[in-house]
Design a protein around this motif. Structure first.
Motif, PDB file in Angstrom:
ATOM      1  N   TRP A   1     -11.754 -20.545  26.186  1.00 46.73           N
ATOM      2  CA  TRP A   1     -12.233 -21.894  25.941  1.00 46.73           C
ATOM      3  C   TRP A   1     -13.490 -22.255  25.379  1.00 46.73           C
ATOM      4  O   TRP A   1     -14.103 -23.047  24.551  1.00 46.73           O
TER       5      TRP A   1
ATOM      6  N   ALA B   1     -13.120 -21.670  21.631  1.00 44.12           N
ATOM      7  CA  ALA B   1     -12.428 -22.903  21.019  1.00 44.12           C
ATOM      8  C   ALA B   1     -13.658 -24.114  21.060  1.00 44.12           C
ATOM      9  O   ALA B   1     -13.621 -24.710  19.746  1.00 44.12           O
ATOM     10  N   LEU B   2     -14.379 -24.167  22.032  1.00 44.21           N
ATOM     11  CA  LEU B   2     -15.207 -25.376  21.924  1.00 44.21           C
ATOM     12  C   LEU B   2     -16.319 -25.210  20.753  1.00 44.21           C
ATOM     13  O   LEU B   2     -16.876 -26.075  20.050  1.00 44.21           O
TER      14      LEU B   2
ATOM     15  N   HIS C   1      -6.766 -19.991  20.287  1.00 41.42           N
ATOM     16  CA  HIS C   1      -7.595 -19.758  21.630  1.00 41.42           C
ATOM     17  C   HIS C   1      -7.109 -20.716  22.627  1.00 41.42           C
ATOM     18  O   HIS C   1      -7.493 -20.572  23.629  1.00 41.42           O
ATOM     19  N   VAL C   2      -6.990 -22.023  22.277  1.00 39.21           N
ATOM     20  CA  VAL C   2      -6.534 -23.038  23.431  1.00 39.21           C
ATOM     21  C   VAL C   2      -5.207 -22.343  24.245  1.00 39.21           C
ATOM     22  O   VAL C   2      -5.027 -22.244  25.244  1.00 39.21           O
TER      23      VAL C   2
ATOM     24  N   ALA D   1      -5.964 -19.423  26.310  1.00 38.07           N
ATOM     25  CA  ALA D   1      -6.761 -19.829  27.513  1.00 38.07           C
ATOM     26  C   ALA D   1      -5.577 -20.410  28.364  1.00 38.07           C
ATOM     27  O   ALA D   1      -5.857 -20.355  29.768  1.00 38.07           O
ATOM     28  N   LEU D   2      -4.311 -20.994  28.065  1.00 39.48           N
ATOM     29  CA  LEU D   2      -3.527 -21.591  28.860  1.00 39.48           C
ATOM     30  C   LEU D   2      -2.239 -20.918  29.244  1.00 39.48           C
ATOM     31  O   LEU D   2      -1.669 -20.845  30.648  1.00 39.48           O
TER      32      LEU D   2
ATOM     33  N   SER E   1     -15.057 -13.857  19.567  1.00 37.10           N
ATOM     34  CA  SER E   1     -13.617 -13.606  19.739  1.00 37.10           C
ATOM     35  C   SER E   1     -13.100 -12.243  19.643  1.00 37.10           C
ATOM     36  O   SER E   1     -12.498 -11.586  20.399  1.00 37.10           O
TER      37      SER E   1
ATOM     38  N   ARG F   1     -10.330 -16.683  31.148  1.00 39.46           N
ATOM     39  CA  ARG F   1      -9.988 -17.761  30.307  1.00 39.46           C
ATOM     40  C   ARG F   1     -11.034 -18.570  29.857  1.00 39.46           C
ATOM     41  O   ARG F   1     -11.111 -19.249  28.876  1.00 39.46           O
ATOM     42  N   SER F   2     -12.073 -18.727  30.843  1.00 31.61           N
ATOM     43  CA  SER F   2     -13.302 -19.273  30.256  1.00 31.61           C
ATOM     44  C   SER F   2     -13.923 -19.058  28.999  1.00 31.61           C
ATOM     45  O   SER F   2     -14.331 -19.774  28.152  1.00 31.61           O
TER      46      SER F   2
END
Length: 391
Positions: A161, A164-165, A82-83, A86-87, A18, A157-158
Motif C-alpha cells: 500500500w 502505491a500511495l 500493487h493495489v 495488497a488485496l 518495490s 500488505r502495508s
C-alpha cells in the motif's frame, strides 16, 4: 535540472522500493499465504526476470506513444498491480502482479531515461541520469528499511500500500510537469524501419562492451549486497538490530556515488571509471579479508556502496552516449544489462554459499567480477581508441 526529472525520480524511488523490499517481507508473505519460503523468494526472481525482459520489450511497444502517455500508462499499471497485490490472498495472483509490475517498472525506467536525457543539453546526460537514478539509491537508504518496518508493524500488505500511495503524487506530477509537447526523438511516432534502425545501432561493439561492463559491475554489487546481512552478523559480529543501519549506510554510499558520477560522467568519465574500477576491486578484496572487524566492515560497506554506484551509473551514462542513434532503446538495453547483473550476481553468490565456501565467498565473487570487467575493458581499450580516432 528541469523539475520534471525530479518527478521521474520520485516514481523511480517507489519502483526501487518495490524491487528491493521483499528481502525483508518474504517470511511474512510465506506464512500468510501458506507457501514455502523458497516459493516466496520466487517473487524476487519473477521481478528480476520481468525487468530483464520488460525493458527492451516495453520500449519497443511504446515507441509510437508520446513520452508522457507512455510514462503515465506504465506508472498507472505499476500502481494498480500493487493495489491488487495488497488485496490478494492468492499466491499465484501475487506472483503475477510482481511480473506485471516489473514489466511496467522496466518500461517506465527505459522511457524515463530517454525523457530525462532529452530534456537537457546533449552534454548533460550524466547529470540527468544521476538525478533519475537517485530515486533508486534513496530507495535503498529509506524506502527498503521503511518497507521492512511497515511489514513488522502492520504486516507485509502495508508495504505494498505504501508503494502505491507514493506512486500517486508522482502520477499527478507527471501530468503537470512533463509537457504534452515534449517530443524527444526517442519515443516519437516511427515506422517499423525506425525500430529496426535502432536495433542495428545497438550492435555497435563499443556499446556492447559498455553494457557488458555495466552488467559485470552491477553483478558484483548485488552479489555482495544480497548476502550482506549474514556476512556482517556472522563474520563481523554486528547485532541483528543494527542490520538496517548498515544497509542504509550502503544506500547512503550509493547516493553519494551517483551524485559524484553525475558531476563527472559527462566531461571526465575516465576520472570515475579507471581509479573507481581499481578501487572497487581492492575494496571488495579488503572487505572479504577484513570482514571479521566490525569497524572495517562498516567503513567498507559505505565505501563500496559509493564506488559501485559511481562506476555503475557512469557506465550507464556512457552507454547512453554510445546509443545516441538509438535514443528509445538505448536506455532500455542499459536497464536490461543492469538487471541481468542484478540477477546473475546473487545467483553466483548463492552457488558459493551452497558449496559451503562461507559467508565471505560472495564478496570474493564480487572481486572476481570486477577483475573480469577491468580485464575486458583493458582488452577492448585499443579498439575503442582506434574507433574514436576514426570518427
Amino acid at each position: 535540472m528541469p523539475f520534471a526529472i525530479y518527478v521521474l525520480g520520485l516514481a523511480v524511488f517507489a519502483q526501487g522500493t518495490s524491487e528491493f523490499m521483499l528481502s525483508g517481507l518474504g517470511p511474512d508473505i510465506a506464512s500468510d499465504l501458506n507457501v514455502s519460503l523458497p516459493a516466496a523468494g520466487a517473487l524476487t526472481s519473477a521481478f528480476a526476470v520481468g525487468m530483464i525482459v520488460g525493458a527492451p520489450l516495453m520500449a519497443l511497444l511504446s515507441m509510437r506513444w508520446p513520452q508522457r502517455r507512455a510514462l503515465l500508462v506504465f506508472l498507472t499499471a505499476f500502481l494498480a498491480v500493487h493495489v491488487v497485490g495488497a488485496l490478494t490472498t492468492n499466491f499465484a495472483v501475487l506472483l503475477a502482479t510482481r511480473v506485471v509490475g516489473a514489466l511496467a517498472n522496466a518500461g517506465f525506467l527505459a522511457v524515463g531515461l530517454a525523457t530525462a536525457t532529452g530534456m537537457v543539453s546533449p552534454g548533460a546526460k550524466g547529470r540527468a541520469t544521476s538525478a533519475l537514478l537517485g530515486g533508486v539509491t534513496l530507495a535503498c537508504v529509506a524506502g527498503v528499511p521503511a518497507g521492512a518496518l511497515l511489514g513488522q508493524v502492520w504486516g507485509w500488505r502495508s508495504a505494498f500500500w505504501a508503494v502505491a500511495l507514493v506512486s500517486v503524487p508522482a502520477l499527478f506530477a507527471i501530468v503537470r510537469s512533463v509537457p504534452r509537447s515534449e517530443a524527444v526523438k526517442a519515443v516519437k511516432a516511427v515506422e517499423a524501419p525506425g525500430a529496426r534502425g535502432e536495433l542495428r545501432a545497438l550492435r555497435g561493439p563499443r556499446l556492447l562492451v559498455t553494457l557488458g561492463l555495466g552488467m559485470l559491475v552491477n553483478a558484483a554489487t548485488f552479489c555482495t549486497f544480497t548476502y550482506l546481512t549474514p556476512l556482517i552478523t556472522h563474520v563481523s559480529g554486528i547485532g541483528q538490530p543494527w542490520v538496517p543501519a548498515v544497509l542504509a549506510l550502503f544506500g547512503l554510499g550509493s547516493f553519494a556515488g551517483v551524485t559524484v558520477a553525475g558531476r563527472w560522467s559527462d566531461a571526465r568519465p575516465m576520472l570515475v571509471l579507471v581509479p573507481g574500477g581499481l578501487a572497487l576491486l581492492v575494496g571488495w578484496s579488503l572487505l572479504s579479508m577484513g570482514a571479521h572487524s566490525a569497524v572495517a566492515a562498516v567503513v567498507l560497506v559505505l565505501v563500496q556502496g559509493t564506488l559501485s554506484f559511481g562506476v555503475g551509473s557512469t557506465l550507464i551514462t556512457r552507454a547512453l552516449y554510445e546509443a545516441a542513434e538509438a535514443p528509445a532503446l538505448g536506455g532500455a538495453f542499459a536497464t536490461a544489462a543492469l538487471n541481468v547483473g542484478a540477477a546473475v550476481g546473487p545467483a553466483l553468490g548463492g552457488l558459493t554459499l551452497g558449496a559451503g565456501l562461507g559467508y565471505r565467498s560472495p564478496v570474493w565473487v564480487s572481486a572476481l567480477l570486477v577483475a573480469l570487467a577491468i580485464v575486458t575493458a583493458g582488452v577492448a581499450a585499443p579498439a575503442y581508441r582506434a574507433a574514436t580516432a576514426a570518427r
